[in-house]
Scaffold this motif. Structure first.
Motif, short mmCIF file in Angstrom:
data_model
loop_
_atom_site.label_atom_id
_atom_site.label_comp_id
_atom_site.label_asym_id
_atom_site.label_seq_id
_atom_site.Cartn_x
_atom_site.Cartn_y
_atom_site.Cartn_z
N SER A 248 0.98 -1.14 -0.35
CA SER A 248 -0.50 0.30 -0.13
C SER A 248 1.21 1.24 -0.11
O SER A 248 1.73 1.30 0.38
N GLY A 249 0.88 2.03 -1.29
CA GLY A 249 2.06 3.39 -0.77
C GLY A 249 0.94 4.85 -0.03
O GLY A 249 1.53 5.64 -0.79
N ALA A 250 0.14 4.34 0.40
CA ALA A 250 -0.76 5.18 1.56
C ALA A 250 0.31 5.86 2.56
O ALA A 250 -0.33 7.53 2.31
N ASP A 251 1.30 5.82 2.77
CA ASP A 251 2.52 6.59 3.02
C ASP A 251 3.67 6.90 2.21
O ASP A 251 4.59 7.55 2.44
N ALA B 92 -5.48 2.44 -0.64
CA ALA B 92 -5.12 3.17 0.60
C ALA B 92 -6.43 3.09 1.32
O ALA B 92 -6.18 2.79 2.74
N ASP B 93 -7.23 2.90 1.00
CA ASP B 93 -9.04 3.11 2.11
C ASP B 93 -8.77 1.56 2.52
O ASP B 93 -9.51 1.80 3.13
N LEU B 94 -8.03 0.45 2.46
CA LEU B 94 -8.51 -0.59 2.98
C LEU B 94 -6.99 -1.34 3.67
O LEU B 94 -5.83 -0.90 3.81
N SER B 95 -7.86 -1.97 5.15
CA SER B 95 -7.24 -2.06 6.10
C SER B 95 -6.46 -3.27 5.69
O SER B 95 -7.03 -4.56 5.24
N PHE B 96 -5.49 -3.85 6.60
CA PHE B 96 -4.29 -4.90 6.45
C PHE B 96 -4.95 -6.24 7.38
O PHE B 96 -5.01 -7.03 6.63
N ALA B 97 -6.32 -5.90 8.06
CA ALA B 97 -6.50 -6.61 8.85
C ALA B 97 -7.89 -7.21 7.67
O ALA B 97 -8.03 -8.40 7.91
N VAL B 98 -8.71 -6.41 7.11
CA VAL B 98 -9.73 -6.39 5.96
C VAL B 98 -8.90 -7.85 5.42
O VAL B 98 -9.18 -8.90 4.78
N ILE B 99 -7.29 -7.06 4.83
CA ILE B 99 -6.75 -8.27 3.59
C ILE B 99 -6.16 -9.20 4.17
O ILE B 99 -5.96 -10.70 2.88
#
Length: 487
Positions: A80-83, A107-114
């Motif tokens: 994720s390139g959010a940061d 970027a709007d998808l949490s790693f917990a969901v993935i």
């Protein structure tokens, strides 16, 4: 089998390919999240690596990170390139260079969901693989078919190995089987890893265990699929054993006759045997274990083989074949010595008789039993002796009852034994050495460390006491047999 493309096709994840679009058929076994600049120590082959790129500080940082993933055999990188304001260009280039599929996560998808979605996909893939294996087993339960389909599901080469070192099923390059078997035996038949191979025991109570070897460095295998495959192979083995036992029943009357005192001629027709036959006798505390050992040792014999049991012994009747190796006894001993720590028996003794025509089969079975007796006199836990390795005189003496052997020894050697007892002499030993030196006074004198004239005097004295001519061959044979009757 769950692949990178399987995860890419999950709508809720909204993953996008940024590199390695031609590598999406790679198998995925689990997910691993990391923000380490060098994750190499913690990544395993086949892992789907998830990262928020917190380790990336600027151009050049991607190369060591991606190189570590490639060296570990990671299946893909999801980032994720959010940061970082998007996926860094040097990360895309490094993934292309090292052939690591790169997927961009929203970027709007949490790693917990993935993570949750990937874990569910892996579980579903594993269940599907197990169901397909069960379907294969129901349609064609042969070992070759199971191993072939298991290899396809795991995405990795598989082999079934006997703990004696025999390749039961599987194909392709394999390191020296002895290395894998020795490590498996050292682990007392428990699951273990050897370099790039995962070794799993195949269940069931058998004299010689089997193991499933799976190549792990190409694409690692899911443990539950391996366990399912090992279980199905165990069932197939048990089924084959039962089929074999039913087919061997035709030999039971013949084996009972060979082990007893009846005439086996009437049982030849029902056995289906022809030509010259070898007889193997295995003696262990449990005849069933002996039978299992013989079954494994003879599994690759191209001719007809019938197995059976009688009291404490297991028997194998083998149609002779040009492919029978001359060093079979030593090869069998090495094979069983390898698996010795896993054997239930305290000792394994095997004797070989023949080959002989059916009319002389009783003689071949007697030869095999006498060879077992000779094996019992050796010190090893596993001993395999062929009748041809046992001197003719020993085979003849072994057939005589102990009382008869003792009486004959006393009748032939009595005067010599009495003389030694009265004079504290050693003429018996002198004559034994003399005869074992082919009646050569010079060789015998050298072996006894005496002058040759002294040796000649002792031989003459022994001849006088025994009333025989110890330079005459037939009388030498009688005396030598009497000397060997004590051993």
């Amino acid at each position: 089998m769950t692949t990178v493309k399987t995860l890419l096709d999950i709508p809720a994840l909204r993953l996008r390919v940024r590199a390695g679009g031609d590598l999406l058929d790679r198998a995925v076994t689990r997910i691993y999240g990391t923000e380490l600049a060098d994750p190499g120590r913690y990544v395993s082959a086949g892992e789907f690596v998830l990262s928020g790129l917190l380790w990336w500080k600027g151009p050049g940082d991607a190369e060591p990170f991606v190189a570590a993933l490639a060296k570990a055999g990671a299946a893909a990188l999801a980032a994720s390139g959010a940061d970082t304001g998007g996926i860094p260009g040097d990360l895309i280039e490094a993934c292309d260079r090292h052939r690591i599929p790169l997927l961009e996560a929203p970027a709007d998808l949490s790693f917990a969901v993935i993570t949750e979605r990937v874990v569910l996909a892996l579980a579903a893939g594993s269940q599907s693989a197990r169901k397909r294996l069960l379907s294969v087993a129901a349609e064609d339960a042969s070992l070759d078919a199971l191993v072939e389909h298991g290899s396809a599901e795991l995405g990795a080469p598989c082999w079934v190995l006997s703990a004696t070192g025999r390749v039961v099923a599987g194909s392709g390059d394999l390191p020296p089987v002895s290395t894998l078997v020795q490590r498996f035996v050292a682990a007392r038949g428990l699951p273990t890893h050897v370099d790039d191979y995962e070794l799993t025991p195949i269940g069931g109570r058998h004299a010689v265990p089997w193991l499933l070897a799976v190549r792990r460095d190409l694409v690692p295998a899911a443990h539950d699929v391996i366990d399912e495959l090992a279980g199905l192979i165990g069932l197939a083995r048990s089924r084959d054993d039962e089929v074999r036992r039913v087919s061997d029943r035709i030999a039971e009357p013949l084996i009972e006759l060979l082990a007893g005192s009846g005439d086996p001629a009437g049982a030849f027709g029902s056995s289906g045997l022809s030509g010259h036959i070898r007889v193997l006798v295995a003696r262990t505390p449990d005849a069933r274990e002996g039978r299992g050992l013989l079954a494994d040792l003879l599994a690759d014999h191209p001719g007809r083989v019938l197995l059976g049991e009688s009291d404490e012994d297991a028997y194998a009747l083998i149609e002779d074949h040009p492919a029978w190796p001359g060093d079979w006894a030593s090869t069998a001993r090495r094979s069983l010595s390898t698996v010795e720590p896993l054997l239930l028996a305290s000792r394994v003794l095997i004797g070989i008789g023949g080959p002989a025509p059916l009319s002389a089969l009783r003689g071949a079975s007697e030869e095999a039993r006498h060879a077992v007796t000779a094996a019992s006199l050796r010190p090893g836990v596993v001993e395999v002796v062929a009748g041809e390795q046992v001197g003719m005189h020993r085979l003849l003496l072994a057939g005589a009852p102990d009382e008869l052997r003792s009486a004959l020894r006393q009748r032939v050697l009595g005067p010599l034994l009495d003389y030694d007892a009265e004079q504290h002499g050693d003429l018996v030993h002198t004559i034994r050495v003399y005869l074992e030196c082919s009646s050569s006074p010079a060789r015998a004198a050298k072996a006894l460390h005496v002058h040759v004239n002294t040796l000649r005097y002792r031989v003459a004295k022994a001849s006088e006491l025994l009333g025989v001519d110890l330079t005459e061959f037939t009388q030498q044979v009688d005396v030598y047999l009497a000397l060997k009757a004590e051993s």
